[in-house]
Enzyme design. Structure first.
Site, short mmCIF file in Angstrom:
data_model
loop_
_atom_site.label_atom_id
_atom_site.label_comp_id
_atom_site.label_asym_id
_atom_site.label_seq_id
_atom_site.Cartn_x
_atom_site.Cartn_y
_atom_site.Cartn_z
N CYS A 2 -0.46 -4.00 -1.92
CA CYS A 2 -1.02 -5.31 -2.19
C CYS A 2 -1.82 -5.23 -3.50
O CYS A 2 -1.96 -4.17 -4.09
CB CYS A 2 -1.95 -5.76 -1.06
SG CYS A 2 -1.11 -5.94 0.53
N LEU A 51 1.50 -8.15 0.09
CA LEU A 51 2.80 -7.68 0.53
C LEU A 51 2.67 -7.45 2.02
O LEU A 51 1.95 -6.55 2.47
CB LEU A 51 3.19 -6.37 -0.18
CG LEU A 51 4.51 -5.74 0.26
CD1 LEU A 51 5.68 -6.65 -0.08
CD2 LEU A 51 4.69 -4.37 -0.38
N VAL A 53 3.27 -6.09 5.40
CA VAL A 53 3.93 -4.93 6.01
C VAL A 53 3.54 -4.79 7.48
O VAL A 53 4.35 -4.43 8.31
CB VAL A 53 3.59 -3.63 5.23
CG1 VAL A 53 4.15 -2.41 5.93
CG2 VAL A 53 4.13 -3.71 3.81
N ASN A 76 -6.39 -2.61 -0.23
CA ASN A 76 -4.98 -2.28 -0.45
C ASN A 76 -4.76 -0.91 0.16
O ASN A 76 -5.43 0.04 -0.20
CB ASN A 76 -4.68 -2.26 -1.96
CG ASN A 76 -3.28 -1.73 -2.25
OD1 ASN A 76 -2.38 -1.89 -1.45
ND2 ASN A 76 -3.14 -1.09 -3.40
N GLY A 77 -3.83 -0.82 1.10
CA GLY A 77 -3.56 0.48 1.69
C GLY A 77 -3.05 0.39 3.11
O GLY A 77 -2.71 -0.70 3.60
N GLU A 78 -3.01 1.54 3.76
CA GLU A 78 -2.58 1.63 5.16
C GLU A 78 -3.52 2.59 5.86
O GLU A 78 -3.78 3.70 5.36
CB GLU A 78 -1.14 2.16 5.29
CG GLU A 78 -0.11 1.41 4.47
CD GLU A 78 -0.05 1.91 3.05
OE1 GLU A 78 0.02 3.14 2.83
OE2 GLU A 78 -0.10 1.07 2.14
N ASP A 98 -4.02 -3.14 10.44
CA ASP A 98 -4.64 -1.82 10.40
C ASP A 98 -5.96 -1.81 9.64
O ASP A 98 -6.86 -1.03 9.95
CB ASP A 98 -3.68 -0.80 9.79
CG ASP A 98 -3.14 -1.24 8.42
OD1 ASP A 98 -2.41 -2.24 8.38
OD2 ASP A 98 -3.46 -0.59 7.41
N THR A 336 5.01 12.40 -20.42
CA THR A 336 5.71 12.94 -19.26
C THR A 336 5.79 11.90 -18.15
O THR A 336 6.83 11.73 -17.49
CB THR A 336 5.01 14.21 -18.75
OG1 THR A 336 4.95 15.17 -19.81
CG2 THR A 336 5.76 14.81 -17.57
N ARG A 339 8.38 9.22 -19.15
CA ARG A 339 9.75 9.73 -19.06
C ARG A 339 10.24 9.78 -17.60
O ARG A 339 11.36 9.41 -17.28
CB ARG A 339 9.82 11.13 -19.69
CG ARG A 339 11.23 11.66 -19.85
CD ARG A 339 11.25 12.94 -20.68
NE ARG A 339 10.73 14.08 -19.94
CZ ARG A 339 9.67 14.79 -20.29
NH1 ARG A 339 8.99 14.45 -21.38
NH2 ARG A 339 9.28 15.83 -19.58
#
Length: 519
Positions: A2, A51, A53, A76-78, A98, A336, A339
């Site tokens: 989110c 989002l 879920v 934002n998270g789980e 959650d 890096t 890429r």
């Protein structure tokens, strides 16, 4: 995945600032909400891109519950242990979401206690309107992103991505200095509002609630199965890390490069899905250029584990075409990271546009935890190798975690990384340093040995040598690195030529003017 955004102490009207909120809309394509002038907080604003879920019906944010009406939450998270915490502490949940547990934990233990109890990945902001306080927290490895902007006159703003804050000082137009920085992983910060009517904040506490390698303060899934057998414990904790991450109301899939890390994660996810009687096959996704070794290896693994497999082939031109988009999403110029991000960005685009998978498992973190990089073979000592491993883990939020988050969030997906599970990493890092070093010419030797002979993945994949993601996706004709190098050199060469041409034109103009007596 989110997107969160908050602003405290700003006197400008929200219409001037709402454009900043919309810069992270990609993180939450399912719903959007803004709350202003909250309960006795007239100069504050909270915004959330969702989002969905878990708990589609009641999981919208900013979140409040009727038994704690003075608290507001955006995060934002789980949180994987929310049900266990509810039973253990007798919490009376109002939703199935959650994240609600954060409110209950804060009410009982404060911000630091709340963060320390959470088994999961998170970036949260709790607003206590009763005490006039704001509390921020972020998970230990920075799997979920967070940035903060603090001005010298007490204006505080937070956002999941820096792009939602960079132009904020211009919209505030207050002439005060502002500092924009990543919120430090594994920390909480607490701010007091001396006058709630003004909304200005003062930082009064910044504290690290968890050190890398420390054992969890909560009861971790599978901990009762641990023994003195190191290889057994690796299997138990990694399996538990995958199992707890199966929590989702949306379809689950796996990014599969055919390397050790993603193959183990995908195989365990498929195994857990069968045990949980999921009503759909787990999808796996590989990406590479024509002739990519990753694509070939992933196909072998997918057949072995029985996943619904998808291959994405991209051309050098397609990779070059998205470079600017990728850099914008990443918010970094680290070469890096850029890429390695192009392939992940393109496969995420495919997943978002061509399938219904929303939650994707990935293998990030294994190389840092388990000394998987080739240079660990040359470590001067076990002690120095251990120190380097921990340094890499501390810095992950600026590199691989950033890549995994931004490339998936750009397309409205949620990435999950079992190798960075709190309990798994703590147990692995508790193994004596000399036992965690590469052995028999194999990096991540302990992890390979733990699953040797299990039949979980093909043995040739289990012992496949380490390859960088950007090398594995490469064509046999020309590597992705070479493609990028050729492209950049052509651009740099053109830039230098144009500069030289401009200077010559200026000199000729001056010489012509001198001849005509104009100067």
């Amino acid at each position: 995945m989110c997107g969160i955004w908050a602003l405290f102490g700003s006197y400008e009207v929200i219409q001037k600032q709402i454009s900043n909120v919309l810069k992270i809309a990609h993180r939450g394509p399912d719903a959007f909400r803004v709350e202003t002038n909250m309960h006795f907080f007239p100069h504050c604003c909270l915004a959330f891109h969702r989002l969905s879920v878990v708990d589609d019906l009641y999981g919208m944010q900013p979140m409040r519950v009727n038994i704690l009406p003075f608290l507001w939450l955006i995060y934002n998270g789980e949180i994987y242990n929310h049900k266990a915490l509810g039973k253990e502490h007798g919490f009376n949940y109002q939703t199935q979401c959650d994240g609600e547990v954060i409110l209950h934990l804060y009410a009982r233990y404060g911000a630091e206690g709340a963060a320390a109890h959470l088994d999961g990945v998170f970036a949260f902001c709790v607003i206590d309107t009763e005490k006039g306080q704001v509390h921020l927290g972020r998970d230990t490895y920075g799997v979920r992103p967070a940035f903060k902007l603090l001005s010298d006159d007490g204006v505080l703003a937070i956002c999941s991505e820096a792009k939602g804050l960079v132009t904020l000082p211009e919209s505030m137009n207050n002439g005060h200095l502002s500092l924009l920085v990543p919120f430090p992983p594994g920390h909480i910060e607490s701010y007091q509002m001396p006058d709630k009517a003004e909304g200005k904040v003062n930082l009064y506490l910044q504290k690290q609630f968890h050190q890398i390698g420390d054992m969890p303060k909560y009861r971790a899934l599978g901990s009762e199965l641990l023994t003195k057998d190191v290889l057994h414990n690796i299997r138990v904790t990694l399996t538990a890390a995958v199992k707890k991450r199966m929590m989702s109301d949306r379809r689950i899939g796996c990014l599969l490069s055919g390397g050790l890390d993603s193959s183990l994660v995908a195989a365990l996810a498929v195994k857990c899905a069968r045990e949980d009687f999921l009503q759909y096959p787990v999808q796996t996704f590989s990406i590479g250029m024509e002739g990519s070794p990753d694509v070939a290896a992933a196909k072998l693994v997918a057949k072995h584990i029985g996943s619904e497999h998808h291959e994405v082939i991209f051309t050098p031109q397609e990779g070059i075409a998205v470079l600017e988009e990728v850099i914008y999403m990443l918010e970094t110029y680290d070469i890096t990271t850029i890429r390695a991000s192009v392939g992940m960005y393109l496969v995420s685009k495919y997943i978002s546009q061509q399938t219904d998978t929303i939650v994707v498992f990935s293998g990030e973190g294994a190389d840092e935890v388990a000394q998987g990089y080739i240079y660990f073979h040359k470590a001067p000592s076990a002690k120095e190798a251990d120190e380097e491993s921990r340094r890499l883990l501390r810095d992950l939020y600026m590199f691989d975690n950033l890549r995994a988050d931004r490339t998936t969030a750009a397309w409205g997906l949620e990435v999950r990384v079992p190798f960075l599970d709190h309990n798994f990493t703590a147990n692995y890092l508790s193994i004596p340093p000399e036992d965690r070093q590469p052995k028999n010419a194999s990096e991540k030797y302990l992890i390979r040995s733990a699953f040797a002979g299990s039949g979980l993945i093909p043995e040739e994949i289990l012992w496949r040598p380490k390859e960088a993601f950007s090398d594995g996706v490469s064509s046999q004709k020309e590597s992705w690195f070479q493609t990028l190098q050729t492209y950049i050199e052509s651009k740099v060469g053109l830039f230098i030529f144009l500069q030289f041409y401009y200077i010559i034109c200026q000199l000729l103009t001056v010489q012509g003017a001198e001849k005509e007596g104009q100067i």
